[in-house]
Design an enzyme around this catalytic site. Sequence first.
Site, PDB file in Angstrom:
ATOM      1  N   PHE A  12    -126.684  64.683   4.286  1.00  0.00           N
ATOM      2  CA  PHE A  12    -127.592  64.008   5.225  1.00  0.00           C
ATOM      3  C   PHE A  12    -128.400  65.028   6.042  1.00  0.00           C
ATOM      4  O   PHE A  12    -129.629  65.114   5.918  1.00  0.00           O
ATOM      5  CB  PHE A  12    -126.757  63.064   6.105  1.00  0.00           C
ATOM      6  CG  PHE A  12    -127.384  62.699   7.411  1.00  0.00           C
ATOM      7  CD1 PHE A  12    -128.677  62.189   7.469  1.00  0.00           C
ATOM      8  CD2 PHE A  12    -126.676  62.869   8.604  1.00  0.00           C
ATOM      9  CE1 PHE A  12    -129.254  61.850   8.701  1.00  0.00           C
ATOM     10  CE2 PHE A  12    -127.241  62.532   9.816  1.00  0.00           C
ATOM     11  CZ  PHE A  12    -128.528  62.044   9.864  1.00  0.00           C
ATOM     12  N   PHE A  35    -119.928  66.482  -3.103  1.00  0.00           N
ATOM     13  CA  PHE A  35    -118.789  65.642  -2.706  1.00  0.00           C
ATOM     14  C   PHE A  35    -119.303  64.429  -1.921  1.00  0.00           C
ATOM     15  O   PHE A  35    -119.007  63.286  -2.274  1.00  0.00           O
ATOM     16  CB  PHE A  35    -117.771  66.460  -1.896  1.00  0.00           C
ATOM     17  CG  PHE A  35    -116.653  65.614  -1.342  1.00  0.00           C
ATOM     18  CD1 PHE A  35    -115.962  64.743  -2.179  1.00  0.00           C
ATOM     19  CD2 PHE A  35    -116.302  65.666  -0.005  1.00  0.00           C
ATOM     20  CE1 PHE A  35    -114.936  63.933  -1.678  1.00  0.00           C
ATOM     21  CE2 PHE A  35    -115.282  64.860   0.500  1.00  0.00           C
ATOM     22  CZ  PHE A  35    -114.604  63.998  -0.345  1.00  0.00           C
ATOM     23  N   LYS A  90    -109.788  73.616   3.497  1.00  0.00           N
ATOM     24  CA  LYS A  90    -110.237  74.730   2.647  1.00  0.00           C
ATOM     25  C   LYS A  90    -111.758  74.904   2.742  1.00  0.00           C
ATOM     26  O   LYS A  90    -112.264  76.016   2.772  1.00  0.00           O
ATOM     27  CB  LYS A  90    -109.849  74.476   1.186  1.00  0.00           C
ATOM     28  CG  LYS A  90    -108.377  74.683   0.906  1.00  0.00           C
ATOM     29  CD  LYS A  90    -108.135  74.504  -0.592  1.00  0.00           C
ATOM     30  CE  LYS A  90    -106.682  74.734  -0.943  1.00  0.00           C
ATOM     31  NZ  LYS A  90    -106.395  74.369  -2.342  1.00  0.00           N
ATOM     32  N   TYR A 144    -110.195  68.236  10.021  1.00  0.00           N
ATOM     33  CA  TYR A 144    -111.597  68.532  10.337  1.00  0.00           C
ATOM     34  C   TYR A 144    -111.686  69.361  11.620  1.00  0.00           C
ATOM     35  O   TYR A 144    -112.301  70.423  11.647  1.00  0.00           O
ATOM     36  CB  TYR A 144    -112.333  67.195  10.489  1.00  0.00           C
ATOM     37  CG  TYR A 144    -113.816  67.287  10.739  1.00  0.00           C
ATOM     38  CD1 TYR A 144    -114.705  67.673   9.731  1.00  0.00           C
ATOM     39  CD2 TYR A 144    -114.354  66.926  11.982  1.00  0.00           C
ATOM     40  CE1 TYR A 144    -116.078  67.712   9.961  1.00  0.00           C
ATOM     41  CE2 TYR A 144    -115.717  66.957  12.217  1.00  0.00           C
ATOM     42  CZ  TYR A 144    -116.581  67.349  11.200  1.00  0.00           C
ATOM     43  OH  TYR A 144    -117.946  67.385  11.441  1.00  0.00           O
ATOM     44  N   TYR A 158    -115.915  87.866  12.825  1.00  0.00           N
ATOM     45  CA  TYR A 158    -116.800  88.632  11.927  1.00  0.00           C
ATOM     46  C   TYR A 158    -117.921  89.290  12.745  1.00  0.00           C
ATOM     47  O   TYR A 158    -118.386  90.374  12.406  1.00  0.00           O
ATOM     48  CB  TYR A 158    -117.421  87.727  10.845  1.00  0.00           C
ATOM     49  CG  TYR A 158    -116.634  87.703   9.561  1.00  0.00           C
ATOM     50  CD1 TYR A 158    -115.450  86.989   9.453  1.00  0.00           C
ATOM     51  CD2 TYR A 158    -117.061  88.422   8.437  1.00  0.00           C
ATOM     52  CE1 TYR A 158    -114.720  86.965   8.270  1.00  0.00           C
ATOM     53  CE2 TYR A 158    -116.340  88.402   7.257  1.00  0.00           C
ATOM     54  CZ  TYR A 158    -115.171  87.676   7.172  1.00  0.00           C
ATOM     55  OH  TYR A 158    -114.447  87.661   6.004  1.00  0.00           O
TER      56      TYR A 158
END
Length: 322
Positions: A12, A35, A90, A144, A158
């Site tokens: 979306f 998905f 994941k 989630y 990072y």
Amino acid sequence: MKRILVTGGAGFVGSHLCERLLREGNEVICMDNYFTGRKSKIVHLMDNPYFELIRHDVTLPYFLEVDEIYNLACPASPVHYQHNPIKTIKTSVLGAINMLGLAKRTNAKILQASTSEVYGDPEMHPQPEYYWGHVNPIGIRSCYDEGKRCAESLFVNYHESNDVLVKIIRIFNTYGPKMEPDDGRVVSNFINQALQGQDITIYGDGTQTRSFQYVSDLVDGMIKMMATEDSFIGPINIGNPVEFTMLELAHNVIELTGSSSKIIHMPLPSDDPTQRQPDISLAKEMLNGWEPKISLREGLIETISYFDELMKTNSINKLLNV
Ligand code: NAD
Ligand code: UDP
């Protein structure tokens, strides 16, 4: 011309972002495993020589040269992200590691589509970025919420340990054309129920609140965040602070569709946040004059007309058996 990778680009929000980035003269690479996304959302871009489509799952590494990455790959509707919770974790965590690795190798700037769900069922209202949240780590939303929280941590680390240029935005409930009719989120559910004269399903008593942002306002905010100076990494809330109860939303949809649908109540899913409203002071200060422009009423009118058209096309196709 920048080469920009959009993961989750057939979804979306991602499909709107791909359109906008192409319109602004960039080369866009859309990566998706379909998905919850669909080719039909981006098929009209395929003729553009500056648009490329890659079927790939972000849980696996990928190598290409890019200048910027928008990392959106992750199902966003509770129904979808709870369908396979381990896969959701994941996607958030391995997806973040793989895309951050790509950003590190190519010196690309990378933006993470995080979420207001990092605040869980908030005890502070409205929610500013410095609020750490109130998340159930083992509840049905945790795949989630915790996946996205871990991704935020990866982005920050990072940046600090490997000098990767990162940006984190926390997106609040966003709606608009190109949502899937059966996506399960409240705006698409109510509109499609109203257009078909079906009962409007309010979970619980309908007094829980959300603040709904129209998709073009989100895309503006994302692009402005990517353009901020390198030292500003966020997180930053992107949402529309006007707050509605689900009952108010249902009444708005009924009025704007002219529907005769009745409201019915169904059980409230566990851990459903009772209230949610972004504090957008930081976004207003940092994002070069950004603020939401589209009211709920205006946005609903656009979205209703999109679903109305889609329904007519689908029923014509059914009649024609195509
Ligand atoms: P969406 O489900 O329509 O789009 C997600 C896209 O990611 C889909 O195209 C899906 O196929 C793809 N995807 C999922 N798993 C993948 C994987 N492992 N590899 C590659 N692609 C994968 O959802 P959306 O509303 O467009 O949300 C986009 C992003 O914004 C998500 O990361 C979501 O968490 C975030 N977000 C959205 C909202 C909202 O209200 N729309 C709110 C907060 C955060
Ligand atoms: N909701 C509802 N009826 C529906 C779908 C959702 O009342 O058919 C409620 C849901 O319980 C939640 C709110 O609407 O309180 C927003 O749900 P959504 O799934 O859109 O997003 P999120 O809960 O992730 O904000």
